[in-house]
Scaffold this motif. Structure first.
Motif, PDB file in Angstrom:
ATOM      1  N   LEU A   1       0.551  -1.337   0.134  1.00 21.83           N
ATOM      2  CA  LEU A   1      -0.005   0.043  -0.033  1.00 21.83           C
ATOM      3  C   LEU A   1       0.837   1.287  -0.145  1.00 21.83           C
ATOM      4  N   ILE A   2       1.974   1.245   0.660  1.00 16.78           N
ATOM      5  CA  ILE A   2       2.933   2.470   0.604  1.00 16.78           C
ATOM      6  C   ILE A   2       3.694   2.746  -0.438  1.00 16.78           C
ATOM      7  N   ASN A   3       4.244   1.608  -1.093  1.00 13.60           N
ATOM      8  CA  ASN A   3       5.378   1.687  -2.171  1.00 13.60           C
ATOM      9  C   ASN A   3       4.735   1.227  -3.493  1.00 13.60           C
TER      10      ASN A   3
ATOM     11  N   PHE B   1       1.232   1.428  -4.633  1.00 14.97           N
ATOM     12  CA  PHE B   1      -0.100   2.080  -4.990  1.00 14.97           C
ATOM     13  C   PHE B   1      -0.200   3.391  -4.744  1.00 14.97           C
ATOM     14  N   GLN B   2      -1.118   4.316  -5.390  1.00 13.62           N
ATOM     15  CA  GLN B   2      -1.232   5.748  -5.193  1.00 13.62           C
ATOM     16  C   GLN B   2      -2.475   5.728  -4.061  1.00 13.62           C
ATOM     17  N   ILE B   3      -2.025   5.990  -2.971  1.00 15.72           N
ATOM     18  CA  ILE B   3      -3.096   6.172  -2.057  1.00 15.72           C
ATOM     19  C   ILE B   3      -2.679   7.670  -1.255  1.00 15.72           C
ATOM     20  N   GLY B   4      -2.400   8.625  -1.749  1.00 19.16           N
ATOM     21  CA  GLY B   4      -2.196   9.910  -1.377  1.00 19.16           C
ATOM     22  C   GLY B   4      -1.522   9.961  -0.007  1.00 19.16           C
ATOM     23  N   HIS B   5      -1.928  10.940   0.821  1.00 19.56           N
ATOM     24  CA  HIS B   5      -1.272  11.164   2.115  1.00 19.56           C
ATOM     25  C   HIS B   5      -1.846  10.215   3.094  1.00 19.56           C
ATOM     26  N   MET B   6      -2.387   8.946   2.778  1.00 24.13           N
ATOM     27  CA  MET B   6      -3.095   8.087   3.492  1.00 24.13           C
ATOM     28  C   MET B   6      -1.770   7.042   4.084  1.00 24.13           C
ATOM     29  N   ASN B   7      -0.696   7.243   3.354  1.00 24.20           N
ATOM     30  CA  ASN B   7       0.499   6.591   3.891  1.00 24.20           C
ATOM     31  C   ASN B   7       0.923   6.905   5.083  1.00 24.20           C
TER      32      ASN B   7
ATOM     33  N   TYR C   1      -0.947   7.273   7.549  1.00 19.50           N
ATOM     34  CA  TYR C   1      -1.659   6.446   8.329  1.00 19.50           C
ATOM     35  C   TYR C   1      -1.126   5.231   8.458  1.00 19.50           C
ATOM     36  N   PHE C   2      -0.733   4.663   7.528  1.00 22.93           N
ATOM     37  CA  PHE C   2      -0.048   3.322   7.345  1.00 22.93           C
ATOM     38  C   PHE C   2       1.367   3.292   8.216  1.00 22.93           C
ATOM     39  N   TYR C   3       2.105   4.228   8.075  1.00 21.41           N
ATOM     40  CA  TYR C   3       3.289   4.503   8.871  1.00 21.41           C
ATOM     41  C   TYR C   3       3.001   4.352  10.415  1.00 21.41           C
ATOM     42  N   GLY C   4       1.866   5.135  10.884  1.00 22.13           N
ATOM     43  CA  GLY C   4       1.385   5.414  12.071  1.00 22.13           C
ATOM     44  C   GLY C   4       0.667   3.965  12.440  1.00 22.13           C
ATOM     45  N   ALA C   5       0.215   3.250  11.779  1.00 25.69           N
ATOM     46  CA  ALA C   5      -0.206   1.839  11.929  1.00 25.69           C
ATOM     47  C   ALA C   5       0.756   1.030  12.287  1.00 25.69           C
ATOM     48  N   VAL C   6       2.035   1.080  11.565  1.00 25.09           N
ATOM     49  CA  VAL C   6       3.105   0.204  11.650  1.00 25.09           C
ATOM     50  C   VAL C   6       3.626   0.414  13.184  1.00 25.09           C
ATOM     51  N   THR C   7       3.805   1.790  13.542  1.00 22.98           N
ATOM     52  CA  THR C   7       4.177   2.028  14.915  1.00 22.98           C
ATOM     53  C   THR C   7       3.579   1.521  15.985  1.00 22.98           C
ATOM     54  N   LEU C   8       2.021   1.582  15.724  1.00 23.28           N
ATOM     55  CA  LEU C   8       1.449   1.182  16.761  1.00 23.28           C
ATOM     56  C   LEU C   8       1.371  -0.278  16.950  1.00 23.28           C
ATOM     57  N   LEU C   9       1.504  -0.927  15.895  1.00 21.85           N
ATOM     58  CA  LEU C   9       1.542  -2.430  16.133  1.00 21.85           C
ATOM     59  C   LEU C   9       2.921  -2.851  16.705  1.00 21.85           C
TER      60      LEU C   9
END
Length: 301
Positions: free
Chosen positions: A234-236, A238-244, A246-254
């Protein structure tokens, strides 16, 4: 000042709201609309999607079936919840079981009627969904692994209804779905750890009861490792705009979740872990807006 009768009615309303998890239903409705605008029908004008009557019927049908699902789940788990969630159980008991079951049938019937406004296919889908929720609550919930997988699939099923409606088969949708499925599966295993006391007392054969806490933690660790695959894509890819972000934050929380998991031993610890996963899921819903910030600004300005 409220009269005694008004207070009683108000308490019953909050009781029913608690049983159907009204806050969860609201999140599901918001999530379905956001995914429709930004993912499933991203090539269509937002106004056209939001004013689509068929979509409204599908969203309301989904909300009705999910609410009914919470009712039947509450019905079968009333004894267990009395041990695991005594305060919530006392509030839920303000509404009789007969009233709950009446609402259960009304909600499911309403869902089928609303689905029929769209076409016969949604009627088949929601009929199968209703049966699957009942079968899970009645039979599968007490089975280790199978119960967890089915529960996670049932949780993401409302989005499948929208997916079928728009017939959008973009790969990015399946990658988003796989990430959501894995996070929900992690949550299901965490809930098992959180509810071990009631599960043991009533012979629920969950993973943590049958195989032990350590095995549950190992399975959760593996699932967290698997989330890195859709996260990377998703980060690398696909085109997901600034939602990346969120995914960086999700990795940190996990990562924080994983550290806390292996140091958790009490129900309070597992409740905290469960709440971390709730934050990831709810934040994920609203982060969909970050896919196209320009669209958000146009709608605000």
């Amino acid at each position: 000042m409220f009269t005694r009768k008004q207070k009683h009615i108000l308490l019953k309303f909050f009781s029913l709201f608690s049983v159907v998890r009204g806050y969860n239903i609201l999140i599901i409705v918001i999530a379905q609309y956001l995914t429709s605008v930004y993912i499933f029908a991203h090539d269509k004008p937002a106004k056209k999607v939001l004013l689509d009557f068929n979509l409204l019927m599908l969203v309301l049908a989904s909300a009705s079936v999910v609410a009914a699902g919470y009712i039947i789940n509450n019905f079968y788990d009333s004894e267990k919840d009395l041990i695991n969630r005594p305060n919530k159980s006392m509030l839920d008991k303000l509404v009789s079981q007969n009233t709950k079951l009446s609402f259960y049938f009304v909600l499911n019937f309403s869902a089928i009627v609303m689905a029929s406004y769209v076409s016969f296919n949604p009627v088949l889908f929601f009929s199968a969904y209703i049966f699957a929720i009942w079968f899970y609550s009645h039979k599968l919930k007490k089975r280790p692994v199978v119960g967890n997988i089915v529960s996670a699939l049932l949780t993401i099923a409302p989005f499948f209804a929208i997916f079928i409606y728009y017939k959008n088969f973009d790969t990015v949708i399946f990658v988003h779905a796989s990430f959501l499925f894995l996070v929900i599966a992690i949550r299901e295993l965490t809930k098992d750890l959180e509810n071990m006391k009631g599960d043991l007392a009533l012979n629920y054969r969950t993973v943590s009861v049958v195989y032990g806490e350590q095995t549950s933690k190992k399975m959760i660790t593996i699932l967290i490792g698997l989330t890195l695959i859709p996260l990377y894509l998703l980060i690398n890819r696909f085109q997901i705009g600034h939602m990346n972000y969120y995914f960086y934050g999700a990795v940190t929380l996990l990562i924080i979740f994983l550290f806390l998991l292996w140091n958790s031993t009490t129900k309070t610890h597992y409740v905290i872990l469960h709440n971390i996963l709730k934050v990831i899921i709810v934040a994920g819903v609203f982060s969909i807006l970050l896919i196209d910030v320009d669209l958000v600004l146009k709608r605000i300005l």
